[in-house]
Design a protein around this motif. Sequence first.
Motif, PDB file in Angstrom:
ATOM      1  N   VAL A   1      37.808 104.732 -20.518  1.00  0.00           N
ATOM      2  CA  VAL A   1      38.919 105.251 -19.723  1.00  0.00           C
ATOM      3  C   VAL A   1      40.050 104.229 -19.679  1.00  0.00           C
ATOM      4  O   VAL A   1      39.825 103.026 -19.799  1.00  0.00           O
ATOM      5  N   LYS A   2      41.246 104.756 -19.515  1.00  0.00           N
ATOM      6  CA  LYS A   2      42.396 103.895 -19.258  1.00  0.00           C
ATOM      7  C   LYS A   2      42.535 103.772 -17.747  1.00  0.00           C
ATOM      8  O   LYS A   2      42.600 104.770 -17.038  1.00  0.00           O
ATOM      9  N   ILE A   3      42.581 102.543 -17.250  1.00  0.00           N
ATOM     10  CA  ILE A   3      42.668 102.284 -15.813  1.00  0.00           C
ATOM     11  C   ILE A   3      43.931 101.477 -15.547  1.00  0.00           C
ATOM     12  O   ILE A   3      44.189 100.477 -16.215  1.00  0.00           O
ATOM     13  N   ALA A   4      44.724 101.910 -14.578  1.00  0.00           N
ATOM     14  CA  ALA A   4      45.932 101.178 -14.209  1.00  0.00           C
ATOM     15  C   ALA A   4      46.256 101.458 -12.749  1.00  0.00           C
ATOM     16  O   ALA A   4      46.219 102.610 -12.299  1.00  0.00           O
ATOM     17  N   SER A   5      46.567 100.403 -12.008  1.00  0.00           N
ATOM     18  CA  SER A   5      46.959 100.575 -10.612  1.00  0.00           C
ATOM     19  C   SER A   5      48.316 101.259 -10.540  1.00  0.00           C
ATOM     20  O   SER A   5      49.236 100.922 -11.295  1.00  0.00           O
ATOM     21  N   LEU A   6      48.452 102.208  -9.617  1.00  0.00           N
ATOM     22  CA  LEU A   6      49.733 102.889  -9.386  1.00  0.00           C
ATOM     23  C   LEU A   6      50.400 102.394  -8.106  1.00  0.00           C
ATOM     24  O   LEU A   6      51.611 102.185  -8.083  1.00  0.00           O
ATOM     25  N   ASP A   7      49.633 102.241  -7.055  1.00  0.00           N
ATOM     26  CA  ASP A   7      50.175 101.707  -5.813  1.00  0.00           C
ATOM     27  C   ASP A   7      49.099 100.898  -5.103  1.00  0.00           C
ATOM     28  O   ASP A   7      47.930 100.930  -5.481  1.00  0.00           O
ATOM     29  N   HIS A   8      49.522 100.152  -4.079  1.00  0.00           N
ATOM     30  CA  HIS A   8      48.581  99.278  -3.368  1.00  0.00           C
ATOM     31  C   HIS A   8      49.161  99.021  -1.987  1.00  0.00           C
ATOM     32  O   HIS A   8      50.293  98.550  -1.859  1.00  0.00           O
ATOM     33  N   ALA A   9      48.414  99.366  -0.954  1.00  0.00           N
ATOM     34  CA  ALA A   9      48.826  99.092   0.422  1.00  0.00           C
ATOM     35  C   ALA A   9      47.765  98.245   1.103  1.00  0.00           C
ATOM     36  O   ALA A   9      46.570  98.362   0.811  1.00  0.00           O
ATOM     37  N   MET A  10      48.212  97.412   2.039  1.00  0.00           N
ATOM     38  CA  MET A  10      47.282  96.464   2.644  1.00  0.00           C
ATOM     39  C   MET A  10      47.722  96.170   4.074  1.00  0.00           C
ATOM     40  O   MET A  10      48.926  96.059   4.354  1.00  0.00           O
ATOM     41  N   TRP A  11      46.744  96.048   4.972  1.00  0.00           N
ATOM     42  CA  TRP A  11      47.007  95.711   6.370  1.00  0.00           C
ATOM     43  C   TRP A  11      46.160  94.501   6.746  1.00  0.00           C
ATOM     44  O   TRP A  11      44.970  94.455   6.459  1.00  0.00           O
ATOM     45  N   PHE A  12      46.782  93.521   7.381  1.00  0.00           N
ATOM     46  CA  PHE A  12      46.093  92.305   7.816  1.00  0.00           C
ATOM     47  C   PHE A  12      45.878  92.400   9.329  1.00  0.00           C
ATOM     48  O   PHE A  12      46.838  92.519  10.099  1.00  0.00           O
ATOM     49  N   HIS A  13      44.609  92.360   9.758  1.00  0.00           N
ATOM     50  CA  HIS A  13      44.274  92.596  11.162  1.00  0.00           C
ATOM     51  C   HIS A  13      44.031  91.310  11.952  1.00  0.00           C
ATOM     52  O   HIS A  13      44.502  91.182  13.076  1.00  0.00           O
TER      53      HIS A  13
ATOM     54  N   VAL B   1      42.548  97.965   2.885  1.00  0.00           N
ATOM     55  CA  VAL B   1      43.284  98.176   1.637  1.00  0.00           C
ATOM     56  C   VAL B   1      43.173  99.639   1.221  1.00  0.00           C
ATOM     57  O   VAL B   1      42.124 100.269   1.422  1.00  0.00           O
ATOM     58  N   VAL B   2      44.235 100.171   0.654  1.00  0.00           N
ATOM     59  CA  VAL B   2      44.206 101.492   0.034  1.00  0.00           C
ATOM     60  C   VAL B   2      44.912 101.381  -1.317  1.00  0.00           C
ATOM     61  O   VAL B   2      45.955 100.730  -1.428  1.00  0.00           O
ATOM     62  N   GLN B   3      44.338 101.999  -2.333  1.00  0.00           N
ATOM     63  CA  GLN B   3      44.961 101.990  -3.656  1.00  0.00           C
ATOM     64  C   GLN B   3      44.685 103.299  -4.378  1.00  0.00           C
ATOM     65  O   GLN B   3      43.597 103.863  -4.268  1.00  0.00           O
ATOM     66  N   GLU B   4      45.694 103.778  -5.112  1.00  0.00           N
ATOM     67  CA  GLU B   4      45.498 104.885  -6.038  1.00  0.00           C
ATOM     68  C   GLU B   4      45.835 104.375  -7.428  1.00  0.00           C
ATOM     69  O   GLU B   4      46.730 103.551  -7.603  1.00  0.00           O
TER      70      GLU B   4
END
Length: 289
Positions: A223-235, A275-278
């Motif tokens: 498969v071809k894998i590539a990050s599209l977005d990335h969100a992150m919260w520091f608690h 973290v959330v990523q698509e």
Amino acid sequence: MKHINELLSLLELEQLEDNLFRGHSKSVGNSTVFGGQVLAQSLYAAMKTVPADRQVHSLHSYFILPGDLEIPIVFQVERIRDGGSFTTRRVKAIQKGEPIFFMSASFQLEQEGFDHQITMPNVSPPDWLVSWEDLAQKFGDMLPENIRKFLNLERPIEFRPVELVNPALPTKSQPFRHIWMKAKGEMPSDPQMHQCVLAYSSDYNLLTTALLPHGAEASFGNVKIASLDHAMWFHRPFRMDEWLLYAIDSPSASNARGFTRGNIFTQDGHLVASVVQEGLIRPKMVDRG
């Protein structure tokens, strides 16, 4: 990179002028810039334009184009807002005159408020587990060459997976994964550098979790894998040179995209980041670039 000091040097950008920085890249086995690197460097650039008493609490980013390992990356910071409690910055990473990455980050003064968190999963502690490098040494002769090379790469972060998956004979499983991680070497006291290194490390292990329910059809190399977005919260505060548990799940995959989430805990159970990523997870037989 086999020691955390090498990564710290990579993240510490050269300041060209106000709001403008320049950085370089190092391969982690890919032919293009590792997403976690440009994410962490962008966060570093934003931090250098924010008062020291404000710490990052969230970031949201998009990967636009693959980064070229051979040329520098220029980071342009836009000062969006400086408020009484919050500061907002936007960063554009540029190569060859084109943006390859965008990030917005919000910083906050430390304040009192309500406090609660979810419970850390009950998993085996890191001392009971083996690292990626140990797996390569133990099973190297039984693994395909590309997987053996990936596991043997020198990294500034040590990863110890809780669940062992045979990459040579992948079977379908539920999309859940737990990985302990820690910097190789002692980190400086500056909490901002710990946040940058965690941002870097958070890009590992996410998208591959979305492949777990698909077994051999989505095995390494198919498969071809590539990050599209990335969100992150520091608690909460943490140290990257102490063990952290990355608890990851993938609620959905559809339309050639995989959606993944992660919660990061200290060894004594404090939730320090989420973290959330698509990302793109497209079978190579239908790859369209």
